[in-house]
Design a protein around this motif. Structure first.
Motif, mmCIF file in Angstrom:
data_model
loop_
_atom_site.group_PDB
_atom_site.id
_atom_site.type_symbol
_atom_site.label_atom_id
_atom_site.label_comp_id
_atom_site.label_asym_id
_atom_site.label_seq_id
_atom_site.Cartn_x
_atom_site.Cartn_y
_atom_site.Cartn_z
ATOM 1 N N SER A 197 -29.637 -55.551 97.320
ATOM 2 C CA SER A 197 -29.933 -55.578 98.750
ATOM 3 C C SER A 197 -30.527 -54.253 99.186
ATOM 4 O O SER A 197 -30.336 -53.221 98.536
ATOM 5 N N MET A 198 -31.262 -54.299 100.307
ATOM 6 C CA MET A 198 -31.867 -53.117 100.914
ATOM 7 C C MET A 198 -31.717 -53.243 102.429
ATOM 8 O O MET A 198 -32.679 -53.526 103.144
ATOM 9 N N PRO A 199 -30.514 -53.069 102.958
ATOM 10 C CA PRO A 199 -30.313 -53.234 104.410
ATOM 11 C C PRO A 199 -31.130 -52.199 105.190
ATOM 12 O O PRO A 199 -31.081 -51.010 104.892
ATOM 13 N N TRP A 200 -31.874 -52.695 106.167
ATOM 14 C CA TRP A 200 -32.678 -51.793 106.991
ATOM 15 C C TRP A 200 -32.120 -51.764 108.411
ATOM 16 O O TRP A 200 -32.095 -52.790 109.094
ATOM 17 N N PRO A 201 -31.687 -50.591 108.891
ATOM 18 C CA PRO A 201 -31.165 -50.498 110.261
ATOM 19 C C PRO A 201 -32.311 -50.401 111.256
ATOM 20 O O PRO A 201 -32.725 -49.310 111.648
ATOM 21 N N GLY A 202 -32.849 -51.535 111.637
ATOM 22 C CA GLY A 202 -33.991 -51.563 112.549
ATOM 23 C C GLY A 202 -33.653 -50.984 113.910
ATOM 24 O O GLY A 202 -32.497 -50.654 114.192
ATOM 25 N N PRO A 203 -34.638 -50.853 114.782
ATOM 26 C CA PRO A 203 -34.413 -50.237 116.087
ATOM 27 C C PRO A 203 -33.443 -51.004 116.978
ATOM 28 O O PRO A 203 -32.798 -50.406 117.839
ATOM 29 N N GLU A 204 -33.313 -52.320 116.757
ATOM 30 C CA GLU A 204 -32.433 -53.117 117.609
ATOM 31 C C GLU A 204 -31.339 -53.849 116.836
ATOM 32 O O GLU A 204 -30.320 -54.221 117.423
ATOM 33 N N ARG A 205 -31.512 -54.044 115.533
ATOM 34 C CA ARG A 205 -30.529 -54.761 114.733
ATOM 35 C C ARG A 205 -30.755 -54.442 113.272
ATOM 36 O O ARG A 205 -31.812 -53.942 112.888
ATOM 37 N N GLU A 206 -29.756 -54.720 112.436
ATOM 38 C CA GLU A 206 -29.911 -54.519 111.001
ATOM 39 C C GLU A 206 -30.470 -55.777 110.357
ATOM 40 O O GLU A 206 -30.072 -56.901 110.691
ATOM 41 N N TYR A 207 -31.395 -55.581 109.445
ATOM 42 C CA TYR A 207 -31.973 -56.678 108.674
ATOM 43 C C TYR A 207 -31.472 -56.559 107.239
ATOM 44 O O TYR A 207 -31.701 -55.540 106.589
ATOM 45 N N PHE A 208 -30.799 -57.600 106.777
ATOM 46 C CA PHE A 208 -30.221 -57.565 105.433
ATOM 47 C C PHE A 208 -31.219 -58.170 104.453
ATOM 48 O O PHE A 208 -31.307 -59.385 104.280
ATOM 49 N N ILE A 209 -31.982 -57.305 103.823
ATOM 50 C CA ILE A 209 -32.988 -57.717 102.836
ATOM 51 C C ILE A 209 -32.277 -57.831 101.487
ATOM 52 O O ILE A 209 -31.704 -56.849 100.995
ATOM 53 N N TRP A 210 -32.315 -59.013 100.869
ATOM 54 C CA TRP A 210 -31.556 -59.196 99.632
ATOM 55 C C TRP A 210 -32.200 -60.269 98.767
ATOM 56 O O TRP A 210 -33.216 -60.865 99.133
ATOM 57 N N GLY A 211 -31.585 -60.515 97.617
ATOM 58 C CA GLY A 211 -32.018 -61.599 96.755
ATOM 59 C C GLY A 211 -33.400 -61.402 96.179
ATOM 60 O O GLY A 211 -33.772 -60.305 95.747
ATOM 61 N N ALA A 212 -34.186 -62.487 96.172
ATOM 62 C CA ALA A 212 -35.507 -62.453 95.549
ATOM 63 C C ALA A 212 -36.431 -61.440 96.227
ATOM 64 O O ALA A 212 -37.202 -60.748 95.553
ATOM 65 N N THR A 213 -36.367 -61.346 97.550
ATOM 66 C CA THR A 213 -37.222 -60.401 98.262
ATOM 67 C C THR A 213 -36.909 -58.975 97.827
ATOM 68 O O THR A 213 -37.814 -58.183 97.522
ATOM 69 N N ALA A 214 -35.619 -58.626 97.790
ATOM 70 C CA ALA A 214 -35.234 -57.286 97.361
ATOM 71 C C ALA A 214 -35.604 -57.037 95.895
ATOM 72 O O ALA A 214 -36.031 -55.935 95.535
ATOM 73 N N ALA A 215 -35.449 -58.050 95.055
ATOM 74 C CA ALA A 215 -35.776 -57.886 93.635
ATOM 75 C C ALA A 215 -37.270 -57.625 93.437
ATOM 76 O O ALA A 215 -37.664 -56.763 92.630
ATOM 77 N N MET A 216 -38.113 -58.338 94.155
ATOM 78 C CA MET A 216 -39.555 -58.108 94.036
ATOM 79 C C MET A 216 -39.937 -56.737 94.579
ATOM 80 O O MET A 216 -40.820 -56.065 94.039
ATOM 81 N N LEU A 217 -39.261 -56.297 95.641
ATOM 82 C CA LEU A 217 -39.503 -54.950 96.157
ATOM 83 C C LEU A 217 -39.027 -53.900 95.159
ATOM 84 O O LEU A 217 -39.655 -52.843 95.013
ATOM 85 N N ARG A 218 -37.930 -54.171 94.462
ATOM 86 C CA ARG A 218 -37.465 -53.237 93.433
ATOM 87 C C ARG A 218 -38.487 -53.143 92.302
ATOM 88 O O ARG A 218 -38.729 -52.062 91.751
ATOM 89 N N ASN A 219 -39.103 -54.272 91.945
ATOM 90 C CA ASN A 219 -40.166 -54.221 90.937
ATOM 91 C C ASN A 219 -41.324 -53.357 91.415
ATOM 92 O O ASN A 219 -41.907 -52.592 90.628
ATOM 93 N N LEU A 220 -41.672 -53.464 92.703
ATOM 94 C CA LEU A 220 -42.730 -52.604 93.244
ATOM 95 C C LEU A 220 -42.303 -51.145 93.181
ATOM 96 O O LEU A 220 -43.118 -50.268 92.844
ATOM 97 N N TYR A 221 -41.041 -50.866 93.486
ATOM 98 C CA TYR A 221 -40.536 -49.487 93.375
ATOM 99 C C TYR A 221 -40.712 -48.966 91.954
ATOM 100 O O TYR A 221 -41.189 -47.844 91.736
#
Length: 227
Positions: A197-221
């Protein structure tokens, strides 16, 4: 094997945080540097390939998503969506715009562009594709091709209210800093799942980025950190 359903991923225990890994340096997060790194992708293997063959009896299906990097004065941001809660697959999750490959699509780029236009109304005139990441296999049996693109500012989005509850942008530098990457472990009925997971504390709420989306972003990292 039955797939253990995770309905509240933010409550699954964190087993580790990757704050010992270096963040991608600013010079590697420019449009030009990312384009060059994607062009050299042939000799690189991703960290996460997915777990699509483990938890489903569905036949594999092709899909593609757009990884839209928006040019902003303060640096690149990533445009993401929050799916509506009633969808059959990945309801309520944070995701890239994209979807299933249709017979009329001429490859994954065409799928990603069509789905992006249908889901969030992002006009193709603002999008320039710069490469692709390796295919990622999801637990719902989709073989997903991430299509990376630069997006020029000035666009207006029109969301498909049936599929997309919200669209928002996250600074790419935040996501490419592994101090924000958390590993989770979930066990139910003797079956285990692990996810990132990559929780992002946005300006108004937290967005819990996880699962396949987070895994593909980790590959980009991983790709950009090895540049």
């Amino acid at each position: 094997m039955t797939r253990p359903v995770i309905t509240q991923p933010q409550l699954v225990p964190v087993t580790s945080i990757d704050d010992h890994l270096p963040a991608v340096q600013p010079e590697a997060l420019t449009a030009e540097a990312i384009r060059a790194r994607l062009a050299a992708l042939s000799n690189w293997s991703p960290e996460f390939v997915g777990d699509g063959g483990l938890f489903t009896n569905r036949e594999p299906a092709g899909a593609a998503v757009l990884v839209p990097l928006v040019r902003r004065d303060e640096g690149l941001t990533l445009l993401l969506t929050r799916r509506t809660d009633h969808l059959r697959d990945h309801a309520g999750q944070i995701s890239f715009p994209g979807g299933r490959v249709e017979p009329e699509d001429d490859g994954p780029v065409a799928t990603a562009l069509r789905e992006t236009e249908e889901e969030i109304g992002l006009p193709r005139d603002f999008i320039r594709v710069i490469g692709q990441l390796p295919v990622y296999s999801t637990v719902t049996a989709f073989q997903v091709t991430p299509v990376v693109a630069l997006v020029e500012p000035g666009f207006t989005l029109t969301l498909d209210s049936f599929e997309v509850a919200e669209a928002f942008e996250v600074p790419l530098a935040f996501l490419m800093n592994p101090a924000h990457h958390r590993h989770h472990r979930f066990e139910f009925g003797g079956t285990e799942r692990r996810f990132l997971s990559m929780p992002w504390p946005g300006p108004e709420r937290e967005y819990f980025i996880w699962g396949a989306t987070a895994a593909m972003l980790r590959n980009l990292y991983r790709l950009l950190s090895e540049a």
